[in-house]
Scaffold this active site. Structure first.
Site, PDB file in Angstrom:
ATOM      1  N   LEU A   1       0.788  -1.237   0.000  1.00  0.00           N
ATOM      2  CA  LEU A   1       0.000   0.000   0.000  1.00  0.00           C
ATOM      3  C   LEU A   1       0.823   1.292   0.000  1.00  0.00           C
ATOM      4  O   LEU A   1       0.268   2.378  -0.129  1.00  0.00           O
ATOM      5  CB  LEU A   1      -0.962  -0.001   1.203  1.00  0.00           C
ATOM      6  CG  LEU A   1      -2.015  -1.116   1.143  1.00  0.00           C
ATOM      7  CD1 LEU A   1      -2.898  -1.088   2.380  1.00  0.00           C
ATOM      8  CD2 LEU A   1      -2.867  -1.004  -0.119  1.00  0.00           C
TER       9      LEU A   1
ATOM     10  N   HIS B   1      -3.664  -4.344  -9.614  1.00  0.00           N
ATOM     11  CA  HIS B   1      -4.719  -3.469  -9.086  1.00  0.00           C
ATOM     12  C   HIS B   1      -6.062  -4.147  -9.375  1.00  0.00           C
ATOM     13  O   HIS B   1      -6.253  -4.703 -10.460  1.00  0.00           O
ATOM     14  CB  HIS B   1      -4.630  -2.096  -9.777  1.00  0.00           C
ATOM     15  CG  HIS B   1      -5.639  -1.129  -9.267  1.00  0.00           C
ATOM     16  ND1 HIS B   1      -5.476  -0.448  -8.078  1.00  0.00           N
ATOM     17  CD2 HIS B   1      -6.846  -0.743  -9.750  1.00  0.00           C
ATOM     18  CE1 HIS B   1      -6.526   0.307  -7.870  1.00  0.00           C
ATOM     19  NE2 HIS B   1      -7.375   0.161  -8.861  1.00  0.00           N
TER      20      HIS B   1
HETATM   21  C1  GRF Z   1      -5.453  -7.372  -4.297  1.00  0.00           C
HETATM   22  O1  GRF Z   1      -6.803  -7.167  -4.522  1.00  0.00           O
HETATM   23  C2  GRF Z   1      -4.639  -6.525  -5.226  1.00  0.00           C
HETATM   24  O2  GRF Z   1      -5.257  -6.269  -6.434  1.00  0.00           O
HETATM   25  C3  GRF Z   1      -4.479  -5.252  -4.452  1.00  0.00           C
HETATM   26  O3  GRF Z   1      -4.359  -5.638  -3.113  1.00  0.00           O
HETATM   27  C4  GRF Z   1      -5.003  -6.891  -2.928  1.00  0.00           C
HETATM   28  C5  GRF Z   1      -4.001  -7.812  -2.310  1.00  0.00           C
HETATM   29  O4  GRF Z   1      -4.584  -9.024  -1.920  1.00  0.00           O
HETATM   30  N1  GRF Z   1      -3.375  -4.467  -4.928  1.00  0.00           N
HETATM   31  P1  GRF Z   1      -3.702 -10.188  -1.346  1.00  0.00           P
HETATM   32  O5  GRF Z   1      -2.909  -9.615  -0.182  1.00  0.00           O
HETATM   33  O6  GRF Z   1      -2.809 -10.667  -2.438  1.00  0.00           O
HETATM   34  O7  GRF Z   1      -4.688 -11.230  -0.894  1.00  0.00           O
END
Ligand code: GRF
Length: 308
Positions: free
Chosen positions: A183, A202
Site C-alpha cells: 500500500l 490493481h
Molecule cells: C489485491 O486485490 C490486489 O489487487 C491489491 O491488493 C489486494 C491484495 O490481496 N493491490 P492479497 O494480499 O494478495 O490477498
C-alpha cells in the site's frame, strides 16, 4: 500484432546488480549465486581431469564441497541450481523475484506456489513489507523467505531507507519486483534502479478506479456505485505515481446486479491469482515485448508471432 512492428525486445538481463560480490555476507541467506558458479566450475573440472592424477584429489574436494553445501540451510537453493542448468538449455536462467505485500498476501502465495511447482522459472528471494506482522510476512517466514521491512516509520523503526532497500535487493540479485497488495508508494530511487522491472496488480480495469485512495474495498464499492457492468484486475508496470504505469495485462469479470463489494472482490481476486501467475511466467521467460509506442505486450509461448 506482427513481430516486425515491435521495436525493442525487453532484455531480462538489463538489470545488472551493482553489488555482484557483496563484501559482507547477506544477513539471511547463503549467496547461492556464487555457490552456483562454484558447483558448475567444479563439475566442469571433474570432467576435464577425469584421466589425470589430480582427479582423485579434486573428486574428494568436490565431495567435501557438496557436503558443505548440503549442511547449510540453502539446500533447496543448491538443488535449484540443477534446474537453473536445465533452464539454460531452454535458453533462459531462473529469475530472482522480490514480492512486496502489506496484507494477507494471497497473490504472493499463489506466485510462490507456482515457483515451487515449476511453472514460473524464478524464485522468490525476498518479501518486502511495511507491516512485519501481516499474513504475507508470516507466510514468508514459515517458508524460509527472507523478510525485509520497508519503509522506516515510527511503528517500524527497523525499516530500511529507500537507498538501503535498493542495496538489499541488489545483494539478493533481484531481477524483478512484484507488488501484490503493497500500500505504500514506491520511492523514486527504486523505480530508477529497476526500470521496466517493477509490476503491480490493481483490482479494477485501469485507468478506471485507480490512483491515490483507490485500494481494497473502496475500489469495488466505487465500481458498483458507478453502475459499471464489468470489472477485473490490471497488472501494470510501476512508475512514480499510484496506478499510472503502462498496462501489461487485464482480465474481465462481470459485475452482477446484486453484488456486494465483498462478492465482487472475491470474483476479481480469483482472476488476480491466475493473471499474476501467467504474467510471472512470461516475465521470467523473457516474453514481455515493448511496442514502439511504449506499450508492453506478452508474447505467446506457442506462437511467437502472437501478442496480447
Ligand atoms: C489485491 O486485490 C490486489 O489487487 C491489491 O491488493 C489486494 C491484495 O490481496 N493491490 P492479497 O494480499 O494478495 O490477498
Amino acid at each position: 500484432m506482427e513481430a516486425q512492428s515491435l521495436l525493442s525486445v525487453f532484455c531480462s538481463n538489463s538489470v545488472i546488480p551493482s553489488i555482484q560480490n557483496p563484501k559482507e555476507p547477506l544477513p539471511l541467506t547463503l549467496p547461492y549465486f556464487s555457490s552456483s558458479l562454484c558447483v558448475q566450475s567444479l563439475k566442469w573440472a571433474s570432467i576435464k581431469t577425469h584421466h589425470c592424477h589430480a582427479h582423485q584429489h579434486l573428486t574428494s574436494q568436490i565431495v567435501r564441497f557438496k557436503k558443505k553445501l548440503h549442511c547449510t540451510s540453502s539446500v533447496e537453493k543448491v538443488d535449484g541450481i540443477t534446474s537453473d542448468r536445465e533452464d539454460l538449455k531452454n535458453g533462459f536462467r531462473r529469475k530472482n523475484l522480490a514480492v512486496f505485500v502489506s496484507g494477507g498476501g494471497s497473490n504472493f502465495r499463489s506466485i510462490h506456489q507456482a515457483t515451487l511447482g515449476g511453472s514460473v522459472h524464478g524464485d522468490i528471494v525476498a518479501l518486502v513489507t511495511n507491516k512485519h506482522g501481516c499474513g504475507g510476512a508470516e507466510y514468508a517466514r514459515d517458508n524460509g523467505i527472507p523478510v525485509i521491512l520497508f519503509p522506516k516509520t515510527k511503528d517500524e523503526h527497523e525499516g530500511l531507507s529507500s537507498n538501503d532497500l535498493v542495496t538489499a535487493l541488489r545483494r539478493y540479485n533481484v531481477d524483478f519486483i512484484l507488488l501484490a497488495g503493497y500500500l505504500k508508494l514506491i520511492p523514486i530511487e527504486l523505480v530508477r534502479a529497476y526500470p521496466r522491472s517493477i509490476l503491480n496488480i490493481h483490482p479494477s480495469l485501469l485507468p478506471a478506479f485507480g490512483g491515490k485512495g483507490y485500494y481494497g474495498m473502496k475500489v469495488h464499492k466505487a465500481v458498483i456505485a458507478s453502475g459499471a457492468r464489468y470489472s477485473g484486475p490490471t497488472i501494470h508496470f510501476v512508475d512514480e505515481q499510484y496506478d499510472t504505469g503502462r498496462i501489461l495485462a487485464q482480465r474481465v469479470v462481470p459485475v452482477l446486479a446484486n453484488d456486494t463489494a465483498e462478492e465482487l472482490a472475491a470474483r476479481v481476486l480469483c482472476e488476480e491469482h491466475r493473471l499474476y501467475v501467467e504474467v510471472a511466467v512470461a516475465l521470467c521467460e523473457g516474453r514481455i515485448i515493448w511496442r514502439e509506442d511504449g506499450v508492453p505486450l506478452i508474447q505467446s509461448k506457442e506462437n511467437p508471432n502472437e501478442f496480447s
